[in-house]
Design a protein around this motif. Structure first.
Motif, PDB file in Angstrom:
ATOM      1  N   ALA A   4     -21.294 -11.659   7.288  1.00 22.49           N
ATOM      2  CA  ALA A   4     -19.970 -11.032   7.172  1.00 22.49           C
ATOM      3  C   ALA A   4     -19.189 -11.148   8.473  1.00 22.49           C
ATOM      4  CB  ALA A   4     -20.104  -9.571   6.770  1.00 22.49           C
ATOM      5  N   LYS A   5     -19.875 -11.268   9.610  1.00 19.09           N
ATOM      6  CA  LYS A   5     -19.169 -11.392  10.886  1.00 19.09           C
ATOM      7  C   LYS A   5     -18.486 -12.750  11.010  1.00 19.09           C
ATOM      8  CE  LYS A   5     -21.172  -7.877  13.600  1.00 19.09           C
ATOM      9  NZ  LYS A   5     -20.183  -6.878  13.664  1.00 19.09           N
ATOM     10  N   THR A   6     -19.071 -13.806  10.420  1.00 24.52           N
ATOM     11  CA  THR A   6     -18.447 -15.119  10.504  1.00 24.52           C
ATOM     12  C   THR A   6     -17.459 -15.347   9.365  1.00 24.52           C
ATOM     13  OG1 THR A   6     -20.329 -16.094   9.348  1.00 24.52           O
ATOM     14  CG2 THR A   6     -20.337 -16.206  11.754  1.00 24.52           C
ATOM     15  N   HIS A   7     -17.589 -14.618   8.278  1.00 28.76           N
ATOM     16  CA  HIS A   7     -16.690 -14.765   7.129  1.00 28.76           C
ATOM     17  C   HIS A   7     -16.226 -13.385   6.666  1.00 28.76           C
ATOM     18  CE1 HIS A   7     -17.598 -18.986   6.830  1.00 28.76           C
ATOM     19  NE2 HIS A   7     -18.873 -18.696   6.875  1.00 28.76           N
ATOM     20  N   PRO A   8     -15.225 -12.831   7.348  1.00 34.43           N
ATOM     21  CA  PRO A   8     -14.755 -11.503   6.931  1.00 34.43           C
ATOM     22  C   PRO A   8     -14.122 -11.543   5.548  1.00 34.43           C
ATOM     23  CG  PRO A   8     -13.329 -12.417   8.628  1.00 34.43           C
ATOM     24  CD  PRO A   8     -14.480 -13.361   8.466  1.00 34.43           C
ATOM     25  N   ALA A   9     -14.140 -10.425   4.885  1.00 36.14           N
ATOM     26  CA  ALA A   9     -13.491 -10.297   3.578  1.00 36.14           C
ATOM     27  C   ALA A   9     -11.982 -10.277   3.784  1.00 36.14           C
ATOM     28  CB  ALA A   9     -13.948  -9.008   2.914  1.00 36.14           C
ATOM     29  N   ARG A  10     -11.267 -10.634   2.748  1.00 37.11           N
ATOM     30  CA  ARG A  10      -9.806 -10.540   2.785  1.00 37.11           C
ATOM     31  C   ARG A  10      -9.376  -9.444   1.833  1.00 37.11           C
ATOM     32  NH1 ARG A  10      -6.682 -15.724   1.692  1.00 37.11           N
ATOM     33  NH2 ARG A  10      -5.052 -14.631   2.782  1.00 37.11           N
ATOM     34  N   LEU A  11      -8.635  -8.502   2.343  1.00 36.58           N
ATOM     35  CA  LEU A  11      -8.044  -7.463   1.510  1.00 36.58           C
ATOM     36  C   LEU A  11      -6.637  -7.927   1.151  1.00 36.58           C
ATOM     37  CD1 LEU A  11      -9.031  -4.196   3.401  1.00 36.58           C
ATOM     38  CD2 LEU A  11     -10.038  -5.127   1.321  1.00 36.58           C
ATOM     39  N   ILE A  12      -6.348  -7.948  -0.142  1.00 39.46           N
ATOM     40  CA  ILE A  12      -5.025  -8.328  -0.636  1.00 39.46           C
ATOM     41  C   ILE A  12      -4.556  -7.161  -1.492  1.00 39.46           C
ATOM     42  CG2 ILE A  12      -3.696 -10.024  -1.927  1.00 39.46           C
ATOM     43  CD1 ILE A  12      -6.078 -11.981  -1.400  1.00 39.46           C
ATOM     44  N   VAL A  13      -3.533  -6.459  -1.013  1.00 38.79           N
ATOM     45  CA  VAL A  13      -3.174  -5.162  -1.579  1.00 38.79           C
ATOM     46  C   VAL A  13      -1.680  -5.073  -1.868  1.00 38.79           C
ATOM     47  CG1 VAL A  13      -3.181  -2.668  -1.124  1.00 38.79           C
ATOM     48  CG2 VAL A  13      -5.073  -4.076  -0.321  1.00 38.79           C
ATOM     49  N   VAL A  14      -1.354  -4.350  -2.940  1.00 35.42           N
ATOM     50  CA  VAL A  14       0.032  -3.988  -3.264  1.00 35.42           C
ATOM     51  C   VAL A  14       0.115  -2.472  -3.300  1.00 35.42           C
ATOM     52  CG1 VAL A  14       1.833  -4.027  -5.041  1.00 35.42           C
ATOM     53  CG2 VAL A  14       0.482  -6.085  -4.580  1.00 35.42           C
ATOM     54  N   VAL A  15       1.127  -1.934  -2.634  1.00 37.35           N
ATOM     55  CA  VAL A  15       1.387  -0.499  -2.657  1.00 37.35           C
ATOM     56  C   VAL A  15       2.854  -0.302  -3.019  1.00 37.35           C
ATOM     57  CG1 VAL A  15       1.326   1.666  -1.364  1.00 37.35           C
ATOM     58  CG2 VAL A  15      -0.340  -0.117  -0.848  1.00 37.35           C
ATOM     59  N   ALA A  16       3.101   0.541  -4.017  1.00 42.59           N
ATOM     60  CA  ALA A  16       4.462   0.830  -4.463  1.00 42.59           C
ATOM     61  C   ALA A  16       4.791   2.286  -4.148  1.00 42.59           C
ATOM     62  CB  ALA A  16       4.592   0.573  -5.961  1.00 42.59           C
ATOM     63  N   PHE A  17       6.073   2.545  -3.895  1.00 50.25           N
ATOM     64  CA  PHE A  17       6.520   3.879  -3.518  1.00 50.25           C
ATOM     65  C   PHE A  17       7.676   4.348  -4.391  1.00 50.25           C
ATOM     66  CE2 PHE A  17       4.653   1.859   0.130  1.00 50.25           C
ATOM     67  CZ  PHE A  17       3.808   2.828   0.624  1.00 50.25           C
ATOM     68  N   SER A  18       7.726   5.657  -4.602  1.00 53.70           N
ATOM     69  CA  SER A  18       8.871   6.291  -5.243  1.00 53.70           C
ATOM     70  C   SER A  18       9.348   7.386  -4.299  1.00 53.70           C
ATOM     71  CB  SER A  18       8.493   6.846  -6.620  1.00 53.70           C
ATOM     72  OG  SER A  18       7.465   7.812  -6.498  1.00 53.70           O
ATOM     73  N   ARG A  19      10.443   8.021  -4.655  1.00 50.25           N
ATOM     74  CA  ARG A  19      10.968   9.114  -3.822  1.00 50.25           C
ATOM     75  C   ARG A  19      10.677  10.446  -4.499  1.00 50.25           C
ATOM     76  NH1 ARG A  19      12.989   7.944   0.821  1.00 50.25           N
ATOM     77  NH2 ARG A  19      13.919   5.891   1.094  1.00 50.25           N
ATOM     78  N   ALA A  20      10.146  11.369  -3.707  1.00 49.80           N
ATOM     79  CA  ALA A  20       9.899  12.735  -4.182  1.00 49.80           C
ATOM     80  C   ALA A  20      11.244  13.470  -4.249  1.00 49.80           C
ATOM     81  CB  ALA A  20       8.938  13.440  -3.238  1.00 49.80           C
ATOM     82  N   GLY A  21      11.232  14.640  -4.826  1.00 52.83           N
ATOM     83  CA  GLY A  21      12.439  15.452  -4.947  1.00 52.83           C
ATOM     84  C   GLY A  21      13.120  15.721  -3.620  1.00 52.83           C
ATOM     85  N   ASN A  22      12.342  15.762  -2.531  1.00 51.20           N
ATOM     86  CA  ASN A  22      12.905  16.006  -1.206  1.00 51.20           C
ATOM     87  C   ASN A  22      13.336  14.716  -0.510  1.00 51.20           C
ATOM     88  OD1 ASN A  22      10.477  14.853  -0.524  1.00 51.20           O
ATOM     89  ND2 ASN A  22       9.680  16.633   0.586  1.00 51.20           N
TER      90      ASN A  22
END
Length: 84
Positions: A4-22
């Protein structure tokens, strides 16, 4: 078997946001992990018409060692907080 030290994992992520009442940005969904940058970008584009903001990113990671490389933005739209 590769180390794992010579071949790290790749994290591929999507994060979506909305607006709270405030007006604060809050996660619209749990973060979503993908196998390829293309899949993540496709989902981020889809969510960009529904959410206040969305970001897709990729980074190398060695979770067992607690080491994470800097994120590379694949797609960003709307209002999103800065990545750490």
């Amino acid at each position: 078997m590769a180390d794992a030290k010579t071949h790290p994992a790749r994290l591929i992520v999507v994060v979506a946001f909305s607006r709270a009442g405030n007006g604060q940005l809050v996660p619209a969904y749990d973060p979503m992990q993908f196998d390829t940058p293309e899949e993540a970008t496709r989902m981020a584009r889809y969510l960009s018409v529904k959410c206040a903001g969305v970001v897709a990113w990729v980074r190398d990671a060695q979770p067992d060692a607690g080491e994470y490389g800097p994120p590379t933005i694949l797609f960003r739209s709307g209002d999103v907080p800065e990545l750490e």
